[in-house]
Design a protein around this motif. Structure first.
Motif, PDB file in Angstrom:
ATOM      1  N   TYR A  83       0.842  -1.188   0.000  1.00 33.03           N
ATOM      2  CA  TYR A  83       0.000   0.000   0.000  1.00 33.03           C
ATOM      3  C   TYR A  83       0.879   1.240   0.000  1.00 33.03           C
ATOM      4  O   TYR A  83       1.612   1.492   0.966  1.00 33.03           O
ATOM      5  CB  TYR A  83      -0.929   0.012   1.227  1.00 33.03           C
ATOM      6  N   PRO A  84       0.844   2.030  -1.073  1.00 34.68           N
ATOM      7  CA  PRO A  84       1.695   3.232  -1.142  1.00 34.68           C
ATOM      8  C   PRO A  84       1.059   4.413  -0.410  1.00 34.68           C
ATOM      9  O   PRO A  84       0.548   5.332  -1.028  1.00 34.68           O
ATOM     10  CB  PRO A  84       1.816   3.482  -2.651  1.00 34.68           C
ATOM     11  N   GLY A  85       1.136   4.377   0.905  1.00 30.85           N
ATOM     12  CA  GLY A  85       0.527   5.453   1.709  1.00 30.85           C
ATOM     13  C   GLY A  85       1.488   6.601   1.986  1.00 30.85           C
ATOM     14  O   GLY A  85       1.126   7.587   2.606  1.00 30.85           O
ATOM     15  N   GLY A  86       2.749   6.477   1.533  1.00 34.95           N
ATOM     16  CA  GLY A  86       3.732   7.545   1.727  1.00 34.95           C
ATOM     17  C   GLY A  86       4.485   7.442   3.046  1.00 34.95           C
ATOM     18  O   GLY A  86       4.155   6.620   3.921  1.00 34.95           O
ATOM     19  N   TYR A  87       5.530   8.274   3.159  1.00 33.95           N
ATOM     20  CA  TYR A  87       6.304   8.426   4.397  1.00 33.95           C
ATOM     21  C   TYR A  87       6.383   9.904   4.679  1.00 33.95           C
ATOM     22  O   TYR A  87       6.715  10.708   3.791  1.00 33.95           O
ATOM     23  CB  TYR A  87       7.736   7.925   4.197  1.00 33.95           C
ATOM     24  N   LEU A  88       6.097  10.303   5.902  1.00 36.25           N
ATOM     25  CA  LEU A  88       6.168  11.703   6.300  1.00 36.25           C
ATOM     26  C   LEU A  88       7.195  11.833   7.431  1.00 36.25           C
ATOM     27  O   LEU A  88       6.966  11.339   8.540  1.00 36.25           O
ATOM     28  CB  LEU A  88       4.780  12.167   6.783  1.00 36.25           C
ATOM     29  N   PHE A  89       8.348  12.467   7.114  1.00 35.33           N
ATOM     30  CA  PHE A  89       9.393  12.711   8.118  1.00 35.33           C
ATOM     31  C   PHE A  89       9.150  14.086   8.720  1.00 35.33           C
ATOM     32  O   PHE A  89       9.235  15.090   8.011  1.00 35.33           O
ATOM     33  CB  PHE A  89      10.786  12.690   7.472  1.00 35.33           C
ATOM     34  N   LEU A  90       8.861  14.154  10.005  1.00 31.89           N
ATOM     35  CA  LEU A  90       8.517  15.428  10.638  1.00 31.89           C
ATOM     36  C   LEU A  90       9.774  16.176  11.071  1.00 31.89           C
ATOM     37  O   LEU A  90      10.723  15.576  11.586  1.00 31.89           O
ATOM     38  CB  LEU A  90       7.635  15.166  11.858  1.00 31.89           C
ATOM     39  N   ALA A  91       9.751  17.502  10.883  1.00 31.83           N
ATOM     40  CA  ALA A  91      10.887  18.333  11.326  1.00 31.83           C
ATOM     41  C   ALA A  91      10.429  19.222  12.477  1.00 31.83           C
ATOM     42  O   ALA A  91       9.531  20.050  12.310  1.00 31.83           O
ATOM     43  CB  ALA A  91      11.388  19.182  10.169  1.00 31.83           C
ATOM     44  N   HIS A  92      11.055  19.027  13.639  1.00 31.65           N
ATOM     45  CA  HIS A  92      10.725  19.859  14.809  1.00 31.65           C
ATOM     46  C   HIS A  92      11.854  20.829  15.139  1.00 31.65           C
ATOM     47  O   HIS A  92      11.836  21.463  16.191  1.00 31.65           O
ATOM     48  CB  HIS A  92      10.424  18.973  16.023  1.00 31.65           C
ATOM     49  N   SER A 233      -9.893   4.621  10.775  1.00 33.85           N
ATOM     50  CA  SER A 233      -8.878   5.085   9.816  1.00 33.85           C
ATOM     51  C   SER A 233      -8.409   6.476  10.203  1.00 33.85           C
ATOM     52  O   SER A 233      -9.204   7.416  10.220  1.00 33.85           O
ATOM     53  CB  SER A 233      -9.449   5.148   8.406  1.00 33.85           C
ATOM     54  N   LEU A 234      -7.140   6.633  10.539  1.00 36.84           N
ATOM     55  CA  LEU A 234      -6.645   7.923  11.026  1.00 36.84           C
ATOM     56  C   LEU A 234      -5.674   8.591  10.063  1.00 36.84           C
ATOM     57  O   LEU A 234      -5.667   9.802   9.910  1.00 36.84           O
ATOM     58  CB  LEU A 234      -5.948   7.731  12.385  1.00 36.84           C
ATOM     59  N   PHE A 235      -4.788   7.796   9.414  1.00 30.29           N
ATOM     60  CA  PHE A 235      -3.772   8.394   8.535  1.00 30.29           C
ATOM     61  C   PHE A 235      -3.209   7.310   7.635  1.00 30.29           C
ATOM     62  O   PHE A 235      -3.281   6.114   7.952  1.00 30.29           O
ATOM     63  CB  PHE A 235      -2.650   9.051   9.355  1.00 30.29           C
ATOM     64  N   ASP A 236      -2.627   7.753   6.515  1.00 33.40           N
ATOM     65  CA  ASP A 236      -2.102   6.823   5.512  1.00 33.40           C
ATOM     66  C   ASP A 236      -0.601   6.585   5.615  1.00 33.40           C
ATOM     67  O   ASP A 236      -0.141   5.473   5.433  1.00 33.40           O
ATOM     68  CB  ASP A 236      -2.386   7.375   4.114  1.00 33.40           C
ATOM     69  N   PRO A 237       0.220   7.639   5.832  1.00 30.35           N
ATOM     70  CA  PRO A 237       1.668   7.427   5.706  1.00 30.35           C
ATOM     71  C   PRO A 237       2.317   6.847   6.956  1.00 30.35           C
ATOM     72  O   PRO A 237       1.728   6.873   8.038  1.00 30.35           O
ATOM     73  CB  PRO A 237       2.213   8.847   5.488  1.00 30.35           C
ATOM     74  N   MET A 238       3.551   6.383   6.800  1.00 28.74           N
ATOM     75  CA  MET A 238       4.426   6.132   7.950  1.00 28.74           C
ATOM     76  C   MET A 238       4.787   7.512   8.485  1.00 28.74           C
ATOM     77  O   MET A 238       5.238   8.384   7.727  1.00 28.74           O
ATOM     78  CB  MET A 238       5.685   5.408   7.497  1.00 28.74           C
ATOM     79  N   ILE A 239       4.619   7.727   9.782  1.00 22.77           N
ATOM     80  CA  ILE A 239       4.993   8.999  10.403  1.00 22.77           C
ATOM     81  C   ILE A 239       6.329   8.773  11.100  1.00 22.77           C
ATOM     82  O   ILE A 239       6.446   7.857  11.921  1.00 22.77           O
ATOM     83  CB  ILE A 239       3.923   9.419  11.417  1.00 22.77           C
ATOM     84  N   VAL A 240       7.328   9.577  10.738  1.00 25.01           N
ATOM     85  CA  VAL A 240       8.660   9.398  11.324  1.00 25.01           C
ATOM     86  C   VAL A 240       9.036  10.652  12.090  1.00 25.01           C
ATOM     87  O   VAL A 240       9.054  11.753  11.540  1.00 25.01           O
ATOM     88  CB  VAL A 240       9.735   9.126  10.239  1.00 25.01           C
ATOM     89  N   ASP A 241       9.346  10.466  13.367  1.00 27.96           N
ATOM     90  CA  ASP A 241       9.804  11.566  14.229  1.00 27.96           C
ATOM     91  C   ASP A 241      11.223  11.198  14.655  1.00 27.96           C
ATOM     92  O   ASP A 241      11.415  10.280  15.450  1.00 27.96           O
ATOM     93  CB  ASP A 241       8.842  11.651  15.434  1.00 27.96           C
TER      94      ASP A 241
END
Ligand SMILES: Cc1cc2nc3c(=O)[nH]c(=O)nc-3n(C[C@H](O)[C@H](O)[C@H](O)COP(=O)(O)OP(=O)(O)OC[C@H]3O[C@@H](n4cnc5c(N)ncnc54)[C@H](O)[C@@H]3O)c2cc1C
Length: 375
Positions: A83-92, A233-241
């Motif tokens: 499933y191509p839900g994307g990856y989101l790398f968060l910048a803090h 269902s809350l979100f599609d991508p991998m969330i990376v912190d």
């Protein structure tokens, strides 16, 4: 005596992939596995697949892997739950943002559809995301996830269709080169023989190397994971912190369970794969900090497994000083996502003499001093 063309030591996703692409080229492949396929690191992987790296060769291999993942269900006749839900790398922090911007410049040179997006755009992709201190995120919509068990067993079934064999509960304990061929003995006293032996033993690749007096710098590092009950269902991508107390997680598109890990600091070296109470309490806190709504969702299971680390965080895909003995291991925590691309390219190396993407940078006798920054 059993004499295939190729003996693969290790029935994780890497051994299975390497075996599959060699079997497709009509090599008779035997896989010797000391337990059962996926008993090693593969069965502990959460299933994330990304192309967002900062290392050119890894990006190229991952683009190849994603192409393969996207048609693998059809090819293997098994739904691998890609499933191509994307990856989101968060910048803090500004530092993190600049690191991502630098990596994005490299990734874009390979035509990856990746961009740095504002906090509000992040929230469009992850509606319940906490925006506190968030400067934005690096997002690639063509990254995704798949099921490590299904990919491994799908490849193994493919090997069997090409007349190859898997030997479970068959530990390799001795290897000796006798003339052109290697003799390989198992703990049951069985002897196998082949001109090519490939060490795909993941975290144990160093131990297998010792059987032929080769030093292979791969060592296990404990990583823990957990999975929640099914959630809305809350979100599609991998969330990376990537903050020191960050974490990464995604929601399975098929079952809506949320699965994730964090990288402990300092790293926990060694083969001990016990799960800890610290992880069980800390991981939910980190997840909830990013998505407060997750506080309503219960944890179903936790576990631990090994990343199979090399000193520079890049794989070893290499011939060795012993002609016919190869190493394809040390994926440094990215073995599930790398397996399709590396398996295919390595099979080209063996059957055609060179791979369509040169893998020289991953040779065993390299300088291990340079590190991947998007580990
Ligand atoms: C918590 C966690 C989460 C992860 N999440 C991801 C992720 O999201 N995406 C990703 O890409 N990667 C992830 N990984 C990393 C991934 O699991 C590994 O990189 C990958 O599984 C390595 O595969 P492998 O086939 O090289 O090793 P393994 O799966 O460990 O396979 C090696 C096999 O060799 C066998 N073996 C060892 N010695 C011998 C012997 N002497 N004789 C016969 N057989 C032997 C072992 O039993 C084992 O089955 C994660 C890892 C962990 C621990």
């Amino acid at each position: 005596m059993k004499s295939p063309d190729v003996i693969i030591i290790g029935g994780g996703v890497v051994g299975a992939s390497v075996g599959y692409y060699l079997a497709k080229e009509k090599r008779k492949v035997y896989i010797l596995e000391k337990e059962y396929p996926t008993a090693g690191s593969t069965g502990k992987a959460i299933g994330g697949v990304r192309q967002q790296f900062s290392h050119n060769l890894t990006i190229r291999i991952m683009i190849e892997s994603v192409k393969i993942f996207s048609q693998l269900s059809e090819e293997l006749e098994m739904d691998i739950e890609w499933y191509p839900g994307g990856y989101l790398f968060l910048a803090h922090s500004e530092e993190m943002k600049n690191n991502y911007l630098k990596a994005i410049a490299i990734q874009k040179s390979f035509n990856l559809p990746v961009s740095f997006i504002s906090p509000e755009e992040c929230q469009k992709i992850v509606p319940s995301l906490n925006l506190e201190n968030l400067l934005g995120g690096a997002f690639c919509p063509t990254d995704g996830h798949a099921n490590p068990f299904k990919v491994t067993y799908g490849y193994l079934e493919g090997i069997k269709r090409e007349k190859g064999k898997l030997f479970s509960y068959t530990e390799v304990v001795k290897i000796k080169k006798e003339g052109r061929d290697f003799s390989v003995w198992t703990e049951k006293g069985e002897k196998f023989s082949a001109p090519i032996v490939i060490n795909c033993a993941g975290p144990w690749a160093g131990e297998v190397g010792k059987l032929v007096n080769l030093e292979i710098p791969i060592y296990p590092e404990r990583h823990e994971g957990l999975v929640t009950e099914e959630a809305p269902s809350l979100f599609d991508p991998m969330i990376v912190d990537y903050r020191p107390d960050g974490c990464y997680f995604f929601q399975f598109h098929s079952t809506r369970h949320i699965i994730g890990c964090y990288t402990p600091i300092p790293p926990v070296l060694g083969p001990d794969n016990s799960s800890t109470f610290q992880f069980l309490t800390e991981m939910p806190r980190r997840m909830q900090r990013l998505i407060p709504k997750l506080g309503e969702i219960r944890i179903l299971r936790q576990w631990a497994g090994s990343y199979e680390m090399t000193p520079d965080g890049n794989p070893i895909v290499s011939e060795t000083e012993i002609e016919g003995f190869y190493v394809v291991a040390g994926m440094s925590g990215h073995g599930f996502m790398l397996a399709p691309g590396i398996g295919k390219l390595f099979a080209e190396m063996i059957t055609k003499g060179k791979s369509s993407i040169p893998l020289d940078e991953f040779r065993l006798n390299r300088d291990f001093g340079k590190k991947e920054v998007m580990r």
